[in-house]
Write an enzyme that holds these catalytic residues in place. Structure first.
Site, PDB file in Angstrom:
ATOM      1  N   GLU A  47       0.076  -1.210   5.618  1.00  0.00           N
ATOM      2  CA  GLU A  47       1.007  -0.674   6.648  1.00  0.00           C
ATOM      3  C   GLU A  47       1.082   0.850   6.721  1.00  0.00           C
ATOM      4  OE1 GLU A  47       4.972   1.340   7.697  1.00  0.00           O
ATOM      5  OE2 GLU A  47       3.756   1.642   5.768  1.00  0.00           O
ATOM      6  N   ASP A 104       0.849  -1.188  -0.074  1.00  0.00           N
ATOM      7  CA  ASP A 104      -0.061   0.041  -0.050  1.00  0.00           C
ATOM      8  C   ASP A 104       1.063   1.262   0.001  1.00  0.00           C
ATOM      9  OD1 ASP A 104       0.897  -0.521   2.702  1.00  0.00           O
ATOM     10  OD2 ASP A 104      -0.650   0.679   3.538  1.00  0.00           O
TER      11      ASP A 104
HETATM   12  C1  LIG Z   1      23.802  10.561  10.593  1.00  0.00           C
HETATM   13  C2  LIG Z   1      22.756   9.672   9.977  1.00  0.00           C
HETATM   14  C3  LIG Z   1      21.908  10.498   9.314  1.00  0.00           C
HETATM   15  C4  LIG Z   1      20.824   9.411   9.021  1.00  0.00           C
HETATM   16  C5  LIG Z   1      19.616   9.962   8.288  1.00  0.00           C
HETATM   17  C6  LIG Z   1      18.353   8.982   8.301  1.00  0.00           C
HETATM   18  C7  LIG Z   1      17.680   9.023   6.857  1.00  0.00           C
HETATM   19  C8  LIG Z   1      16.210   8.227   7.311  1.00  0.00           C
HETATM   20  C9  LIG Z   1      15.966   7.283   6.354  1.00  0.00           C
HETATM   21  C10 LIG Z   1      14.992   6.563   5.966  1.00  0.00           C
HETATM   22  C11 LIG Z   1      13.828   6.981   7.033  1.00  0.00           C
HETATM   23  C12 LIG Z   1      12.594   6.505   6.017  1.00  0.00           C
HETATM   24  C13 LIG Z   1      11.510   6.521   6.852  1.00  0.00           C
HETATM   25  C14 LIG Z   1      10.524   5.646   5.994  1.00  0.00           C
HETATM   26  C15 LIG Z   1      10.041   4.544   6.827  1.00  0.00           C
HETATM   27  C16 LIG Z   1       8.650   5.048   7.641  1.00  0.00           C
HETATM   28  C17 LIG Z   1       7.509   4.184   6.979  1.00  0.00           C
HETATM   29  C18 LIG Z   1       6.154   5.164   7.457  1.00  0.00           C
HETATM   30  O1  LIG Z   1       6.113   6.014   6.928  1.00  0.00           O
HETATM   31  N1  LIG Z   1       5.343   4.598   8.338  1.00  0.00           N
HETATM   32  C19 LIG Z   1       4.537   5.292   8.799  1.00  0.00           C
HETATM   33  C20 LIG Z   1       3.627   4.201   9.535  1.00  0.00           C
HETATM   34  C21 LIG Z   1       2.022   4.878   9.872  1.00  0.00           C
HETATM   35  C22 LIG Z   1       1.322   4.015  10.694  1.00  0.00           C
HETATM   36  C23 LIG Z   1       0.120   4.432  10.988  1.00  0.00           C
HETATM   37  N2  LIG Z   1      -0.046   5.596  11.742  1.00  0.00           N
HETATM   38  C24 LIG Z   1       4.737   6.244   9.952  1.00  0.00           C
HETATM   39  O2  LIG Z   1       5.685   6.241  10.557  1.00  0.00           O
HETATM   40  O3  LIG Z   1       4.130   7.542  10.019  1.00  0.00           O
HETATM   41 ZN   LIG Z   2       6.910   1.871   4.032  1.00  0.00          ZN
HETATM   42 ZN   LIG Z   3       5.322   5.034   4.112  1.00  0.00          ZN
END
Ligand SMILES: CCCCCCCC/C=C\CCCCCCCC(=O)N[C@@H](CCCCN)C(=O)O
Ligand SMILES: [Zn+2]
Ligand SMILES: [Zn+2]
Length: 476
Positions: free
Chosen positions: A164, A100
């Site tokens: 998700e 999704d």
């Molecule tokens: C010095 C180090 C620098 C680090 C940089 C980090 C960069 C971050 C990299 C990736 C982060 C991506 C996050 C993506 C995953 C999140 C998935 C998501 O959006 N999940 C939702 C779930 C919602 C559930 C219902 N409320 C969320 O978290 O909101």
């Molecule tokens: Zn995701």
């Molecule tokens: Zn997401």
């Protein structure tokens, strides 16, 4: 440690024909074209979710027609695959992803978000990084292995969630319950979130791989103020809107404690020290002394700030019924992301102390603690499998480091099945790519996607090992 080679089985090289490479990218484009949008708990594009199920049947026929693979649909749309290995003594593992996606406002995009168009070497569209790339890469790698007569030694599961983006309660949670009822315990899980990070740290030229080994907790907190309504021509000194706004402003202006000292980012920076020249390398090697300075610098950037503390985002506000009526009620919702060194209870206490106004009521809509920290020692099979596979597929990446996922993933529904949850999407990510996730112009390079397939192709074979991981050289 070379998985199948140690077992006497011949390793299948991760080499793909031109025809296979083209089929790979075309399959991803087709997946992007199906608008599997999750709008809310109640509202999803159910037609698209069902269509996605038919689509994967069509593009991965071998996966669905192999005697040692069982496929089940759970919660109407999610997919659970059980791939039976030949060695029942080896504890199974699990690869996860979700298909999704969050909504996309077409007008803002350079390329229509559900076109899957290829332009300048990139496939464009919602889900190309989050997270149809993983869904398709996992199935694609398995399909390619099966067409080369692969039979795993170690059993594994593939779970593909359909909700998700709205909590995973109908998909991941149900699949987890089902697996638990079957008595399954997993050696490890791999899900989305870590990346090969490129350009996130100033003056660090080289990319590094970050495998998230914990994820932040969360609280959706509703704040409410009730006051007596009345005529706006003779307003009281304070209204529900004013009281609530002041409380929200205090929350926004008062950052939660800096947890740099007890967080994983410290480990990351220590591991990265050798990649910097003087004097940064000295600073990072001596965080016992320079920690306070470094953590102040990290606070300046939104992403690194999110890694060192619990964050508070004001996301919804609702008040007022008519322009000349003093509103009886004002409500706001705050989305809090909890640092792994804190808990829901601790953070709620801090929030109440910051607001410090009895007229503000608190309603916890949803709350969960951060995920436990998964092991990364030499015996941690999941971490070592990822580490080994990163080294072979991305030889240019010198540093593999543990990190924290600042968002939430479906993997949190599986803590009953394993203590080893590793979040890693084997794809290069630059700051602008990070902003495209849930933002605009999300895209993946064709080569990046093909490398992701190669990575999973190798990871599956590596995981067939029945040896305990051997010690590897630490970067520190
Ligand atoms: C010095 C180090 C620098 C680090 C940089 C980090 C960069 C971050 C990299 C990736 C982060 C991506 C996050 C993506 C995953 C999140 C998935 C998501 O959006 N999940 C939702 C779930 C919602 C559930 C219902 N409320 C969320 O978290 O909101
Ligand atoms: Zn995701
Ligand atoms: Zn997401």
């Amino acid at each position: 440690l070379k998985g199948r080679e140690f077992q006497g089985a011949s390793r299948i090289p991760s080499e793909f024909s031109e025809e296979e490479l083209v089929a790979m990218k075309e399959a991803l484009k087709g997946a992007i074209q199906i608008p599997t949008v999750s709008f809310s708990h109640e509202e999803s594009n159910f037609t698209a979710l069902a269509e996605f199920g038919e689509y994967i049947h069509k593009v991965f026929p071998t996966v669905f027609n192999t005697s040692f693979i069982r496929h089940e649909v759970v919660g109407n749309y999610s997919h659970l695959f059980t791939i039976q290995g030949s060695e029942p003594s080896l504890q199974p593992y699990m690869l996860m992803a979700h298909f999704d996606v969050v909504p996309a406002h077409e007008e803002d995009w350079e390329v229509p978000p559900f076109s899957g168009l290829e332009r300048d070497g990139f496939i464009h569209g919602r889900g190309t990084l989050d997270n149809k790339n993983s869904v398709m890469a996992i199935l694609q790698a398995l399909e390619l292995l099966l067409t080369r007569n692969y039979k795993p030694r170690r059993s594994f599961f593939i779970t593909l969630g359909h909700d998700e983006e709205v909590s995973g309660t109908n998909g991941a949670q149900k699949m987890s319950t089902l697996l638990q009822a079957r008595g399954i315990q997993l050696a490890f899980i791999v899900d989305e979130c870590g990346f090969i990070l490129d350009g996130f740290i100033p003056n660090l030229q080289k990319p590094f791989a970050m495998i998230s080994i914990s994820e932040k907790g969360a609280i959706d907190l509703m704040l409410q103020v009730n006051m007596t309504p009345g005529h706006s021509s003779a307003p009281p000194k304070e209204t529900s809107i004013g009281i609530l706004s002041a409380a929200l402003s205090r929350l926004e202006q008062t950052p939660m404690p800096n947890m740099f000292k007890s967080g994983l980012l410290k480990t990351t920076l220590q591991q990265l020290a050798s990649e910097f020249s003087f004097p940064t390398n000295i600073v990072l090697r001596n965080l016992w002394l320079f920690g306070p300075l470094v953590s102040r610098i990290l606070e300046r950037n939104d992403v690194t700030n999110a890694l060192i503390r619990t964050t508070t985002a004001l996301t919804m506000y609702n008040a007022g019924v008519k322009v000349n009526v003093i509103p009886p009620v004002a409500k706001a919702t705050v989305n809090i992301r909890i640092h792994p060194a804190q808990t829901v209870v601790e953070v709620l206490e801090l929030i109440k102390n910051i607001v410090a106004d009895d007229r503000v009521q608190f309603h916890v809509l949803r709350a969960f603690d951060p995920l436990p920290i998964s092991p990364i020692d030499d015996q941690a099979l999941g971490y070592q499998m990822l580490h080994q596979t990163i080294q072979s597929v991305f030889p240019e990446v010198n540093i593999v480091t543990p990190g924290t996922c600042i968002g939430n993933t479906d993997s949190r529904h599986y803590t009953n099945l394993t203590t080893g949850i590793y979040l890693f999407n084997p794809v290069y990510l630059q700051p602008q790519d990070f902003r495209s996730i849930h933002g605009i112009n999300e895209k993946i390079s064709v080569q990046g996607y093909q490398t992701q397939v190669k990575f999973i192709f190798e990871l599956i074979q590596n995981s067939d090992t029945d040896r305990k991981p051997v010690p590897h050289l630490h970067e520190l």
